[in-house]
Design a protein around this motif. Structure first.
Motif, PDB file in Angstrom:
ATOM      1  N   LEU A  66       0.859  -1.186   0.000  1.00  0.00           N
ATOM      2  CA  LEU A  66       0.000   0.000   0.000  1.00  0.00           C
ATOM      3  C   LEU A  66       0.891   1.230   0.000  1.00  0.00           C
ATOM      4  O   LEU A  66       1.848   1.305   0.764  1.00  0.00           O
ATOM      5  N   ILE A  67       0.573   2.184  -0.849  1.00  0.00           N
ATOM      6  CA  ILE A  67       1.371   3.402  -0.973  1.00  0.00           C
ATOM      7  C   ILE A  67       0.591   4.554  -0.365  1.00  0.00           C
ATOM      8  O   ILE A  67      -0.534   4.842  -0.779  1.00  0.00           O
ATOM      9  N   LYS A  68       1.194   5.206   0.615  1.00  0.00           N
ATOM     10  CA  LYS A  68       0.593   6.388   1.225  1.00  0.00           C
ATOM     11  C   LYS A  68       0.866   7.591   0.330  1.00  0.00           C
ATOM     12  O   LYS A  68       1.838   7.585  -0.428  1.00  0.00           O
ATOM     13  N   PRO A  69       0.052   8.639   0.413  1.00  0.00           N
ATOM     14  CA  PRO A  69       0.286   9.806  -0.447  1.00  0.00           C
ATOM     15  C   PRO A  69       1.692  10.377  -0.328  1.00  0.00           C
ATOM     16  O   PRO A  69       2.293  10.752  -1.318  1.00  0.00           O
ATOM     17  N   ASP A  70       2.263  10.397   0.868  1.00  0.00           N
ATOM     18  CA  ASP A  70       3.597  10.965   1.044  1.00  0.00           C
ATOM     19  C   ASP A  70       4.697  10.059   0.512  1.00  0.00           C
ATOM     20  O   ASP A  70       5.836  10.474   0.383  1.00  0.00           O
TER      21      ASP A  70
END
Length: 87
Positions: A66-70
């Motif tokens: 999962l990729i967080k916005p930051d």
């Protein structure tokens, strides 16, 4: 203090798509009901923190990060998913 949501409904759908899982398969692997996954992905209801963690753990065990916005990079990059590198 409420916890920050990590998993978004769109990320959940995209993660399942990357690894070709049905809602039922994700539910089975996470130990939750299929209706929980369905209702979350259609934004019918939010997840309890512990249920969110079960889904995240199952998705990550299935090979998706999962990729967080930051973490996405760039000014306009938002949250997302990607396949983990093979070990």
């Amino acid at each position: 203090m409420p916890h920050a949501k990590i998993l978004l409904p769109a990320q959940c759908r995209a993660a399942r798509g990357l690894i070709n899982w049905s809602q039922g398969e994700l539910a089975d692997r996470a130990g939750v009901s299929r209706s929980t996954v369905k209702d979350f992905e259609t934004e019918r209801h939010a997840l309890h923190h512990s249920t969110e963690r079960l889904l995240i753990d199952a998705i990550e065990a299935g090979g998706v990060s999962l990729i967080k916005p930051d973490q996405a990079g760039g000014d306009e990059a938002g949250p997302g998913v990607r396949l983990k590198r093979p070990i």
